[in-house]
Design a protein around this motif. Structure first.
Motif, PDB file in Angstrom:
ATOM      1  N   LEU A  16       1.112  -1.305  -0.054  1.00 45.12           N
ATOM      2  CA  LEU A  16       0.072  -0.010   0.300  1.00 45.12           C
ATOM      3  C   LEU A  16       0.933   1.348   0.094  1.00 45.12           C
ATOM      4  O   LEU A  16       1.832   1.310   0.594  1.00 45.12           O
ATOM      5  CB  LEU A  16      -0.763  -0.073   1.374  1.00 45.12           C
ATOM      6  CG  LEU A  16      -1.972  -1.175   1.236  1.00 45.12           C
ATOM      7  CD1 LEU A  16      -2.515  -0.829   2.770  1.00 45.12           C
ATOM      8  CD2 LEU A  16      -2.760  -1.446   0.029  1.00 45.12           C
ATOM      9  N   THR A  17       0.204   2.408  -0.738  1.00 47.92           N
ATOM     10  CA  THR A  17       0.953   3.438  -0.472  1.00 47.92           C
ATOM     11  C   THR A  17       1.038   4.359   0.787  1.00 47.92           C
ATOM     12  O   THR A  17       0.241   3.456   1.708  1.00 47.92           O
ATOM     13  CB  THR A  17       0.504   4.408  -1.474  1.00 47.92           C
ATOM     14  OG1 THR A  17      -0.970   4.764  -1.027  1.00 47.92           O
ATOM     15  CG2 THR A  17       0.308   3.987  -2.921  1.00 47.92           C
ATOM     16  N   THR A  18       1.903   5.306   1.045  1.00 51.99           N
ATOM     17  CA  THR A  18       1.728   5.829   2.251  1.00 51.99           C
ATOM     18  C   THR A  18       0.291   6.433   2.572  1.00 51.99           C
ATOM     19  O   THR A  18      -0.189   6.256   3.779  1.00 51.99           O
ATOM     20  CB  THR A  18       2.699   7.176   2.436  1.00 51.99           C
ATOM     21  OG1 THR A  18       4.120   6.384   1.941  1.00 51.99           O
ATOM     22  CG2 THR A  18       2.496   7.887   3.741  1.00 51.99           C
ATOM     23  N   ALA A  19      -0.249   6.946   1.737  1.00 52.81           N
ATOM     24  CA  ALA A  19      -1.840   7.623   1.771  1.00 52.81           C
ATOM     25  C   ALA A  19      -2.707   6.407   2.011  1.00 52.81           C
ATOM     26  O   ALA A  19      -3.685   6.559   2.917  1.00 52.81           O
ATOM     27  CB  ALA A  19      -2.151   8.114   0.625  1.00 52.81           C
ATOM     28  N   GLN A  20      -2.496   5.121   1.461  1.00 55.06           N
ATOM     29  CA  GLN A  20      -3.371   4.175   1.784  1.00 55.06           C
ATOM     30  C   GLN A  20      -3.084   3.505   3.080  1.00 55.06           C
ATOM     31  O   GLN A  20      -4.279   3.256   3.895  1.00 55.06           O
ATOM     32  CB  GLN A  20      -3.278   3.079   0.662  1.00 55.06           C
ATOM     33  CG  GLN A  20      -3.690   3.438  -0.705  1.00 55.06           C
ATOM     34  CD  GLN A  20      -3.117   2.419  -1.836  1.00 55.06           C
ATOM     35  OE1 GLN A  20      -2.242   1.883  -1.903  1.00 55.06           O
ATOM     36  NE2 GLN A  20      -4.234   1.940  -2.677  1.00 55.06           N
ATOM     37  N   LEU A  21      -1.983   3.373   3.417  1.00 52.50           N
ATOM     38  CA  LEU A  21      -1.748   2.970   4.913  1.00 52.50           C
ATOM     39  C   LEU A  21      -2.475   3.827   5.943  1.00 52.50           C
ATOM     40  O   LEU A  21      -3.023   3.399   6.813  1.00 52.50           O
ATOM     41  CB  LEU A  21      -0.193   3.023   4.897  1.00 52.50           C
ATOM     42  CG  LEU A  21       0.286   2.131   6.264  1.00 52.50           C
ATOM     43  CD1 LEU A  21      -0.076   0.505   5.977  1.00 52.50           C
ATOM     44  CD2 LEU A  21       1.936   2.434   6.599  1.00 52.50           C
ATOM     45  N   ALA A  22      -2.272   5.178   5.838  1.00 48.87           N
ATOM     46  CA  ALA A  22      -2.871   6.017   6.707  1.00 48.87           C
ATOM     47  C   ALA A  22      -4.267   6.281   6.757  1.00 48.87           C
ATOM     48  O   ALA A  22      -4.926   6.154   7.709  1.00 48.87           O
ATOM     49  CB  ALA A  22      -2.364   7.715   6.237  1.00 48.87           C
ATOM     50  N   ASP A  23      -4.811   5.530   5.502  1.00 46.26           N
ATOM     51  CA  ASP A  23      -6.535   5.557   5.490  1.00 46.26           C
ATOM     52  C   ASP A  23      -6.821   4.309   6.206  1.00 46.26           C
ATOM     53  O   ASP A  23      -7.826   4.178   6.988  1.00 46.26           O
ATOM     54  CB  ASP A  23      -6.868   5.330   4.041  1.00 46.26           C
ATOM     55  CG  ASP A  23      -8.180   5.321   3.749  1.00 46.26           C
ATOM     56  OD1 ASP A  23      -8.885   6.250   4.490  1.00 46.26           O
ATOM     57  OD2 ASP A  23      -8.840   4.932   2.900  1.00 46.26           O
ATOM     58  N   VAL A  24      -6.032   3.287   6.087  1.00 52.21           N
ATOM     59  CA  VAL A  24      -6.575   1.881   6.822  1.00 52.21           C
ATOM     60  C   VAL A  24      -6.345   1.931   8.248  1.00 52.21           C
ATOM     61  O   VAL A  24      -6.819   1.364   8.878  1.00 52.21           O
ATOM     62  CB  VAL A  24      -5.593   0.707   6.115  1.00 52.21           C
ATOM     63  CG1 VAL A  24      -5.846  -0.759   6.690  1.00 52.21           C
ATOM     64  CG2 VAL A  24      -6.069   0.283   4.587  1.00 52.21           C
ATOM     65  N   PHE A  25      -5.006   2.426   8.418  1.00 52.10           N
ATOM     66  CA  PHE A  25      -4.802   2.574  10.027  1.00 52.10           C
ATOM     67  C   PHE A  25      -4.476   4.114  10.368  1.00 52.10           C
ATOM     68  O   PHE A  25      -3.547   4.682  10.509  1.00 52.10           O
ATOM     69  CB  PHE A  25      -3.288   1.808  10.097  1.00 52.10           C
ATOM     70  CG  PHE A  25      -3.227   0.397   9.744  1.00 52.10           C
ATOM     71  CD1 PHE A  25      -3.937  -0.417  10.328  1.00 52.10           C
ATOM     72  CD2 PHE A  25      -2.648  -0.059   8.690  1.00 52.10           C
ATOM     73  CE1 PHE A  25      -4.042  -1.808  10.171  1.00 52.10           C
ATOM     74  CE2 PHE A  25      -2.822  -1.341   8.219  1.00 52.10           C
ATOM     75  CZ  PHE A  25      -3.439  -2.257   8.931  1.00 52.10           C
ATOM     76  N   PRO A  26      -5.772   4.624  10.705  1.00 52.58           N
ATOM     77  CA  PRO A  26      -5.552   6.314  10.896  1.00 52.58           C
ATOM     78  C   PRO A  26      -4.940   6.456  12.209  1.00 52.58           C
ATOM     79  O   PRO A  26      -4.748   7.881  12.479  1.00 52.58           O
ATOM     80  CB  PRO A  26      -7.036   6.699  11.009  1.00 52.58           C
ATOM     81  CG  PRO A  26      -7.966   5.399  11.141  1.00 52.58           C
ATOM     82  CD  PRO A  26      -7.071   4.236  10.787  1.00 52.58           C
ATOM     83  N   ARG A  27      -4.887   5.592  13.252  1.00 55.90           N
ATOM     84  CA  ARG A  27      -4.214   5.886  14.270  1.00 55.90           C
ATOM     85  C   ARG A  27      -2.813   5.446  14.567  1.00 55.90           C
ATOM     86  O   ARG A  27      -2.142   5.611  15.501  1.00 55.90           O
ATOM     87  CB  ARG A  27      -5.050   5.123  15.531  1.00 55.90           C
ATOM     88  CG  ARG A  27      -6.402   5.453  15.613  1.00 55.90           C
ATOM     89  CD  ARG A  27      -6.973   6.814  15.787  1.00 55.90           C
ATOM     90  NE  ARG A  27      -8.238   6.842  15.628  1.00 55.90           N
ATOM     91  CZ  ARG A  27      -9.259   7.410  14.928  1.00 55.90           C
ATOM     92  NH1 ARG A  27      -8.600   7.824  13.708  1.00 55.90           N
ATOM     93  NH2 ARG A  27     -10.262   7.458  15.031  1.00 55.90           N
ATOM     94  N   LEU A  28      -2.218   4.837  13.334  1.00 56.20           N
ATOM     95  CA  LEU A  28      -0.974   4.631  13.386  1.00 56.20           C
ATOM     96  C   LEU A  28       0.128   5.609  13.751  1.00 56.20           C
ATOM     97  O   LEU A  28       1.351   5.534  14.385  1.00 56.20           O
ATOM     98  CB  LEU A  28      -0.596   3.868  12.088  1.00 56.20           C
ATOM     99  CG  LEU A  28       0.995   3.505  11.821  1.00 56.20           C
ATOM    100  CD1 LEU A  28       0.992   2.096  12.802  1.00 56.20           C
ATOM    101  CD2 LEU A  28       1.200   2.974  10.335  1.00 56.20           C
ATOM    102  N   ASN A  29      -0.306   6.838  13.265  1.00 56.46           N
ATOM    103  CA  ASN A  29       0.722   8.133  13.523  1.00 56.46           C
ATOM    104  C   ASN A  29       1.024   8.250  15.150  1.00 56.46           C
ATOM    105  O   ASN A  29       1.662   8.848  15.695  1.00 56.46           O
ATOM    106  CB  ASN A  29       0.235   9.415  12.965  1.00 56.46           C
ATOM    107  CG  ASN A  29      -1.146   9.707  13.519  1.00 56.46           C
ATOM    108  OD1 ASN A  29      -1.851   9.155  14.311  1.00 56.46           O
ATOM    109  ND2 ASN A  29      -1.483  10.526  12.798  1.00 56.46           N
TER     110      ASN A  29
END
Length: 461
Positions: free
Chosen positions: A438-451
């Motif tokens: 997955l792209t960085t944007a897709q990863l952030a969409d799937v895991f929005p609390r990862l940050n």
């Protein structure tokens, strides 16, 4: 012998993509019950150019990770032996594994897991220490002073199962992380592929996405409508055929008929694909989990027929809620089942030429507390240890931070329940993000609390 909706198998194969591209796949009678299918599906080529599959193996009941992964250095094993009491395994029963990233510190997998220990040593298996649901990185001091957010309803089977399958402890996120990953694949195609998410042992929230719903098959790879064949003269077939083919004036009745017809067609396409390839030569153990993973291997073998480049599978085994005196014997039997089935599955991926493109991994409700309870078993805990298997895994490594095995030590909430040092997001993001590409944007969409976790996904790939 399996039956087919169309007596002309060639015609069925030719019409496969047209039928499933145009129609909605609806409820399928699988495993004796009427299960949800897809409301929008097609066999369509993925935008991805290579094949990848994730295979989740859920250990229902809460596996006692303290006996899955054991330190063998003098200090670590001393803490283990003193703290576990009657649950401590004999040192002589343990065979060392040698992670390449622990400075020479040796560990052991449970002695029943010899098949996975061998894969660890040859580099196709990794261990992940002390994983669990978190809302943010958490220390014992923060826990004791109640100065940081913690997951709701800790130590609860249903809640922790949900948090593992959603990949987050945030109660506002209801969809499974496997389903959210599959949503990203569907968005690449512009249409959902029915074979993207497949559950082999009952429905799971893990694969439920916004647009993706898991297709379900039995652990033997059979389907609920196998016994029905159009044109057959036995009373059941005649009655069923009349029921689904009669003209219906009522809108909902007509929709139900079409739903069942599409379900029958879809399951027969799956059965045709499963039966079209050569038999696997890999021998699987004759256990429930062995049957499930054999069916997954057969479905992967049929991937070209499905026209799919990314797949997410779900398997499971129960019995890990080991509160009683039989824990040592019960867990030994269960972990042997898990180890032997996952090792056989890896061998099957080698046979199929996709070993580096398929990763299997464990999940479970929670770990269990460290000391033996009054009944000689263990009670509900929090952080636990897991295994990841595949040719693409950066294996022979221990990821995460192994806890200090002491009650009231730096990793203990109280009573030997370990505070996770790796979140489920970090574990899941490595699998569903890094491995799936997955792209960085897709990863952030799937895991929005990862940050919330600065270390990011585990570097397992």
């Amino acid at each position: 012998m399996s039956k087919y909706f169309s007596p002309d198998a060639t015609q069925l194969l030719q019409s496969r993509r047209r039928v499933l591209r145009l129609g909605a796949v609806a409820p399928l009678a699988l495993g004796g019950g009427l299960m949800g299918g897809l409301t929008r599906a097609a066999f369509a080529q993925s935008a991805a150019t290579d094949y990848r599959a994730l295979v989740g193996v859920f250990l229902f009941g809460g596996n006692d990770g303290n006996n899955l992964l054991i330190p063998l250095d003098a200090a670590g094993f001393g803490d283990y032996q003193r703290g576990r009491g009657r649950l401590a395994l004999d040192r002589g029963s343990l065979t060392a594994i040698n992670p390449t990233n622990t400075g020479g510190r040796q560990f052991a997998l449970h002695p029943s897991m010899g098949a996975l220990s061998a894969l660890f040593e040859s580099g196709q298996c990794a261990a992940v220490a002390n994983v669990g649901p978190l809302l943010q990185p958490l220390t014992r001091t923060q826990w004791q002073n109640n100065t940081a957010q913690t997951p709701p309803n800790l130590f609860s089977h249903s809640d922790q199962q949900s948090q593992w399958q959603t990949g987050t402890a945030d109660s506002s996120i209801k969809l499974g992380w496997g389903g959210r990953v599959a949503d990203q694949i569907a968005s690449m195609n512009g249409v959902q592929n029915v074979a993207t998410a497949i559950a082999v042992n009952g429905r799971s929230s893990f694969q439920q996405g916004a647009t993706v719903t898991p297709f379900q098959v039995s652990s033997s790879g059979s389907f609920g409508f196998d016994a029905y064949e159009a044109g057959a003269t036995d009373p059941m077939a005649v009655g069923f055929g009349e029921m689904i083919n009669v003209a219906r004036g009522h809108l909902f009745e007509a929709a139900w008929n079409e739903t069942i017809k599409r379900g029958i067609t879809t399951q027969q396409v799956f059965q045709q694909a499963l039966n079209s390839g050569p038999a696997l030569t890999t021998v699987f153990p004759g256990t429930g989990l062995g049957d499930q993973l054999r069916t997954v291997a057969r479905l992967i073998q049929a991937r070209a027929s499905f026209g799919v480049k990314r797949q997410v599978f779900f398997c499971s085994i129960g019995g890990f809620d080991t509160h009683g005196i039989d824990q040592l014997a019960d867990q030994a039997e269960l972990l042997a089942i898990v180890s032997d089935a996952m090792a056989a599955f890896y061998r099957a991926t080698v046979e199929l030429g996709v070993a580096s493109q398929v990763t299997s991994f464990t999940m479970s409700d929670f770990g269990r507390d460290f000391p033996a309870n009054g009944s000689g078993g263990s009670d509900h805990g929090w952080g636990s240890h897991h295994v990841v298997v595949g040719g693409g895994v950066a294996g022979r490594k221990l990821y995460g931070t192994f806890p200090t095995l002491r009650v009231d030590g730096p990793d203990d909430t109280s009573g030997g329940r370990w505070i996770p040092t790796t979140s489920t997001e970090q574990y899941a993001a490595a699998l569903g993000g890094n491995f799936f590409g997955l792209t960085t944007a897709q990863l952030a969409d799937v895991f929005p609390r990862l940050n919330r976790f600065p270390a990011g996904p585990l570097p397992m790939f």
